[in-house]
Design a protein around this motif. Structure first.
Motif, PDB file in Angstrom:
ATOM      1  N   LYS A 155       0.806  -1.425   0.236  1.00 14.44           N
ATOM      2  CA  LYS A 155       0.094   0.057   0.040  1.00 14.44           C
ATOM      3  C   LYS A 155       0.841   1.527   0.180  1.00 14.44           C
ATOM      4  O   LYS A 155       1.911   1.468   0.601  1.00 14.44           O
ATOM      5  N   THR A 156       0.605   2.369  -0.662  1.00 14.08           N
ATOM      6  CA  THR A 156       1.395   3.171  -0.799  1.00 14.08           C
ATOM      7  C   THR A 156       0.673   4.557  -0.525  1.00 14.08           C
ATOM      8  O   THR A 156      -0.945   4.880  -0.181  1.00 14.08           O
ATOM      9  N   LEU A 157       1.612   5.595  -0.113  1.00 10.97           N
ATOM     10  CA  LEU A 157       1.183   6.517   0.290  1.00 10.97           C
ATOM     11  C   LEU A 157       1.355   7.810  -0.621  1.00 10.97           C
ATOM     12  O   LEU A 157       2.326   8.191  -1.729  1.00 10.97           O
ATOM     13  N   PRO A 158       0.736   8.975  -0.683  1.00 10.78           N
ATOM     14  CA  PRO A 158       0.802  10.096  -1.573  1.00 10.78           C
ATOM     15  C   PRO A 158       2.004  10.459  -1.528  1.00 10.78           C
ATOM     16  O   PRO A 158       2.690  11.162  -2.908  1.00 10.78           O
ATOM     17  N   ASP A 159       3.346  10.607  -0.763  1.00 12.89           N
ATOM     18  CA  ASP A 159       4.345  10.462  -1.020  1.00 12.89           C
ATOM     19  C   ASP A 159       5.647   9.683  -1.903  1.00 12.89           C
ATOM     20  O   ASP A 159       6.789  10.123  -1.233  1.00 12.89           O
ATOM     21  N   ASP A 160       4.885   8.686  -2.213  1.00  9.71           N
ATOM     22  CA  ASP A 160       5.606   7.659  -2.084  1.00  9.71           C
ATOM     23  C   ASP A 160       5.874   7.485  -3.705  1.00  9.71           C
ATOM     24  O   ASP A 160       5.413   8.232  -4.555  1.00  9.71           O
ATOM     25  N   ILE A 161       6.879   7.022  -4.267  1.00 14.06           N
ATOM     26  CA  ILE A 161       7.139   6.448  -5.753  1.00 14.06           C
ATOM     27  C   ILE A 161       7.219   5.057  -5.664  1.00 14.06           C
ATOM     28  O   ILE A 161       8.045   4.017  -4.992  1.00 14.06           O
ATOM     29  N   TYR A 162       6.061   4.700  -5.972  1.00 10.80           N
ATOM     30  CA  TYR A 162       6.070   2.749  -6.253  1.00 10.80           C
ATOM     31  C   TYR A 162       6.738   2.269  -7.599  1.00 10.80           C
ATOM     32  O   TYR A 162       6.110   2.369  -8.626  1.00 10.80           O
ATOM     33  N   LEU A 163       7.919   1.533  -7.968  1.00 15.53           N
ATOM     34  CA  LEU A 163       8.355   0.896  -8.435  1.00 15.53           C
ATOM     35  C   LEU A 163       7.329  -0.708  -9.014  1.00 15.53           C
ATOM     36  O   LEU A 163       7.078  -1.629  -7.931  1.00 15.53           O
ATOM     37  N   ALA A 164       6.377  -0.069 -10.152  1.00 19.66           N
ATOM     38  CA  ALA A 164       5.229  -1.728 -10.023  1.00 19.66           C
ATOM     39  C   ALA A 164       5.763  -2.702 -11.074  1.00 19.66           C
ATOM     40  O   ALA A 164       5.471  -3.684 -10.675  1.00 19.66           O
ATOM     41  N   GLU A 165       6.848  -2.271 -11.933  1.00 20.94           N
ATOM     42  CA  GLU A 165       7.379  -3.356 -13.184  1.00 20.94           C
ATOM     43  C   GLU A 165       9.115  -2.915 -12.854  1.00 20.94           C
ATOM     44  O   GLU A 165       9.177  -1.459 -12.842  1.00 20.94           O
ATOM     45  N   ILE A 166       9.748  -4.174 -12.972  1.00 25.68           N
ATOM     46  CA  ILE A 166      10.829  -3.474 -13.770  1.00 25.68           C
ATOM     47  C   ILE A 166      11.301  -4.672 -14.355  1.00 25.68           C
ATOM     48  O   ILE A 166      11.457  -6.324 -13.203  1.00 25.68           O
ATOM     49  N   ALA A 167      12.106  -4.971 -15.575  1.00 21.79           N
ATOM     50  CA  ALA A 167      12.710  -6.424 -15.961  1.00 21.79           C
ATOM     51  C   ALA A 167      13.507  -5.844 -17.229  1.00 21.79           C
ATOM     52  O   ALA A 167      13.766  -4.569 -17.833  1.00 21.79           O
ATOM     53  N   ILE A 168      14.875  -6.328 -17.490  1.00 23.22           N
ATOM     54  CA  ILE A 168      15.695  -6.644 -18.077  1.00 23.22           C
ATOM     55  C   ILE A 168      15.967  -7.810 -18.861  1.00 23.22           C
ATOM     56  O   ILE A 168      15.204  -9.291 -19.128  1.00 23.22           O
ATOM     57  N   ASP A 169      16.195  -7.136 -20.704  1.00 20.19           N
ATOM     58  CA  ASP A 169      16.167  -8.216 -21.426  1.00 20.19           C
ATOM     59  C   ASP A 169      17.097  -9.466 -21.058  1.00 20.19           C
ATOM     60  O   ASP A 169      18.768  -8.753 -20.338  1.00 20.19           O
ATOM     61  N   LYS A 170      17.167 -10.426 -21.197  1.00 22.61           N
ATOM     62  CA  LYS A 170      18.105 -11.692 -21.629  1.00 22.61           C
ATOM     63  C   LYS A 170      19.660 -11.069 -20.994  1.00 22.61           C
ATOM     64  O   LYS A 170      20.807 -11.848 -21.766  1.00 22.61           O
ATOM     65  N   SER A 171      19.523 -10.572 -22.843  1.00 24.68           N
ATOM     66  CA  SER A 171      20.938 -10.405 -23.082  1.00 24.68           C
ATOM     67  C   SER A 171      21.704  -9.058 -22.524  1.00 24.68           C
ATOM     68  O   SER A 171      22.777  -8.936 -22.310  1.00 24.68           O
ATOM     69  N   GLN A 172      21.291  -8.324 -22.044  1.00 31.78           N
ATOM     70  CA  GLN A 172      22.029  -7.488 -21.025  1.00 31.78           C
ATOM     71  C   GLN A 172      22.038  -8.132 -19.416  1.00 31.78           C
ATOM     72  O   GLN A 172      22.129  -7.467 -18.694  1.00 31.78           O
ATOM     73  N   ARG A 173      21.049  -8.860 -19.121  1.00 25.39           N
ATOM     74  CA  ARG A 173      21.416  -9.090 -17.800  1.00 25.39           C
ATOM     75  C   ARG A 173      22.973  -9.162 -17.106  1.00 25.39           C
ATOM     76  O   ARG A 173      23.668  -9.570 -18.187  1.00 25.39           O
ATOM     77  N   GLY A 174      23.141  -9.355 -15.841  1.00 23.12           N
ATOM     78  CA  GLY A 174      24.466  -9.951 -15.098  1.00 23.12           C
ATOM     79  C   GLY A 174      25.447  -8.581 -15.907  1.00 23.12           C
ATOM     80  O   GLY A 174      26.860  -8.641 -15.253  1.00 23.12           O
ATOM     81  N   LYS A 175      24.645  -7.471 -15.937  1.00 24.25           N
ATOM     82  CA  LYS A 175      25.808  -6.771 -16.430  1.00 24.25           C
ATOM     83  C   LYS A 175      25.672  -5.262 -14.993  1.00 24.25           C
ATOM     84  O   LYS A 175      26.064  -4.166 -15.125  1.00 24.25           O
ATOM     85  N   GLY A 176      25.222  -5.226 -14.678  1.00 21.60           N
ATOM     86  CA  GLY A 176      24.595  -4.635 -13.223  1.00 21.60           C
ATOM     87  C   GLY A 176      23.709  -3.204 -13.343  1.00 21.60           C
ATOM     88  O   GLY A 176      23.270  -2.669 -12.502  1.00 21.60           O
ATOM     89  N   MET A 177      22.863  -3.657 -14.198  1.00 23.37           N
ATOM     90  CA  MET A 177      21.663  -2.584 -14.882  1.00 23.37           C
ATOM     91  C   MET A 177      20.561  -2.428 -13.992  1.00 23.37           C
ATOM     92  O   MET A 177      20.144  -1.059 -13.820  1.00 23.37           O
ATOM     93  N   GLY A 178      20.208  -3.688 -13.449  1.00 23.92           N
ATOM     94  CA  GLY A 178      19.343  -3.751 -12.350  1.00 23.92           C
ATOM     95  C   GLY A 178      19.760  -2.549 -10.903  1.00 23.92           C
ATOM     96  O   GLY A 178      18.667  -1.403 -10.617  1.00 23.92           O
ATOM     97  N   THR A 179      21.013  -2.758 -10.624  1.00 18.29           N
ATOM     98  CA  THR A 179      21.522  -1.699  -9.135  1.00 18.29           C
ATOM     99  C   THR A 179      21.950  -0.377 -10.303  1.00 18.29           C
ATOM    100  O   THR A 179      21.033   0.449  -9.392  1.00 18.29           O
ATOM    101  N   GLU A 180      22.014  -0.697 -11.277  1.00 14.77           N
ATOM    102  CA  GLU A 180      22.146   1.516 -11.848  1.00 14.77           C
ATOM    103  C   GLU A 180      21.477   2.128 -11.820  1.00 14.77           C
ATOM    104  O   GLU A 180      20.319   2.978 -11.787  1.00 14.77           O
ATOM    105  N   ILE A 181      19.407   0.398 -12.209  1.00 19.75           N
ATOM    106  CA  ILE A 181      18.219   1.794 -12.736  1.00 19.75           C
ATOM    107  C   ILE A 181      17.540   1.790 -11.391  1.00 19.75           C
ATOM    108  O   ILE A 181      17.381   2.983 -11.302  1.00 19.75           O
ATOM    109  N   LEU A 182      18.114   1.109 -10.082  1.00 21.57           N
ATOM    110  CA  LEU A 182      17.285   0.946  -8.883  1.00 21.57           C
ATOM    111  C   LEU A 182      18.133   2.767  -8.121  1.00 21.57           C
ATOM    112  O   LEU A 182      17.269   3.615  -7.023  1.00 21.57           O
ATOM    113  N   ASN A 183      19.329   2.652  -8.251  1.00 24.60           N
ATOM    114  CA  ASN A 183      20.114   4.381  -8.131  1.00 24.60           C
ATOM    115  C   ASN A 183      19.572   5.567  -8.474  1.00 24.60           C
ATOM    116  O   ASN A 183      19.332   6.410  -7.996  1.00 24.60           O
TER     117      ASN A 183
END
Length: 308
Positions: free
Chosen positions: A222-250
């Motif tokens: 459950k979210t609040l008015p001053d939240d940002i909610y990350l509903a979905e995140i997906a990275i293509d298989k060819s790009q996994r293992g390169k640190g993209m998830g960490t970079e996107i979240l930061n």
């Protein structure tokens, strides 16, 4: 990486549908019993937005994810984060010490112009919130933040769905390497989501999606008015293992901080140990745990938050 709002009239809807499917492929496969059937239904919903898409709205962002980019190069180095263009990873500096975020009720003495009466929830300590020049108290009463990049009068800007392009090939908008979906404040209604599927899909597929939506309603954060909610995140298989998830979240965390949101919120399935480990390593903490079982199908989520 370059973030662009998804345009069903221009972008590869099939690729985007496959990435959406991968976000929760276990549930999608159980409910639809076929990847092809699920992807086709998702693509149909994406294509249904063709006539409703307004290109001008793409200029209005919840948060500016490209503030680190200059359209051709990975972004400038900020005081808080160091981006490594060679391995697509982000290294935290001392200014982002993990210990600063271990307490979700952390001290907010630096935010001096927030009206305590306007912000009243279990995640914020009213004693530590004074007035902040960048926040309009009247807008907080209306459960929206007043900012030139956030159109509080436009409900369509409450959520944004972005495709991610390679920074070295940003002109090729068919080369989609990932997706993210962000929601500002409280999420949309369950009934509205179900009605959209009934309008655009056959009855059986609509019932399948409705079943998933109902499961999600009981387990997602459950979210609040001053939240940002990350509903979905997906990275293509060819790009996994390169640190993209960490970079996107930061990037999301830093952009949300600039817009003075209070939390970044997301969900992680009980059995997704890799994602949970990643989120915790970045400073996210579990603040709730929910599960539900309907018709022998169980769904469980850790609700996680990063307090800004």
């Amino acid at each position: 990486m370059i973030f662009k709002e998804f345009n069903p009239n221009k972008h590869d809807t099939r690729k985007v549908a496959e990435l959406i499917y991968s976000v929760d492929y276990r549930t999608n496969l159980k409910v639809f019993r076929s990847k092809e059937r699920a992807v086709l239904a998702i693509e149909t919903l994406l294509l249904s937005e063709k006539n409703n898409y307004n290109e001008k709205k793409s200029e209005d962002y919840i948060i500016d994810l490209n503030h680190h980019n200059n359209q051709k190069n990975i972004a400038n180095i900020t005081n808080d984060q160091k981006y490594n263009a060679n391995n697509n990873s982000i290294k935290k500096t001392n200014n982002h010490n993990k210990s600063n975020y271990n307490n979700k009720y952390n001290d907010r003495e630096n935010n001096k112009n927030i009206n305590n009466k306007s912000v009243n929830n279990k995640y914020l300590d009213n004693k530590d919130i004074n007035n902040n020049k960048s926040v309009n108290n009247k807008d907080l009463d209306n459960k929206d933040i007043n900012n030139k990049n956030i159109n509080s009068n436009n409900l369509n800007n409450n959520s944004k769905f972005y495709i991610i392009l390679d920074k070295n090939d940003f002109d090729d908008e068919e080369n989609i390497i990932g997706i993210i979906s962000l929601v500002k404040g409280k999420k949309g209604s369950l009934l509205k989501d179900i009605l959209v599927t009934l309008k655009n899909l056959n009855l059986l597929d609509s019932l399948r999606f409705s079943f998933i939506y109902i499961l999600d309603y009981f387990v997602l954060a459950k979210t609040l008015p001053d939240d940002i909610y990350l509903a979905e995140i997906a990275i293509d298989k060819s790009q996994r293992g390169k640190g993209m998830g960490t970079e996107i979240l930061n990037i999301i965390i830093e952009a949300a901080r600039k817009k003075r949101f209070k939390r970044v919120v997301l969900d992680a399935e009980f059995n997704n140990k890799g994602a949970i480990k990643l989120y915790k390593s970045l400073g996210f903490e579990i603040f709730d745990k929910k599960s539900i079982k309907l018709f022998k199908k169980e769904r469980g989520m850790y609700n996680m938050e990063y307090v800004l």
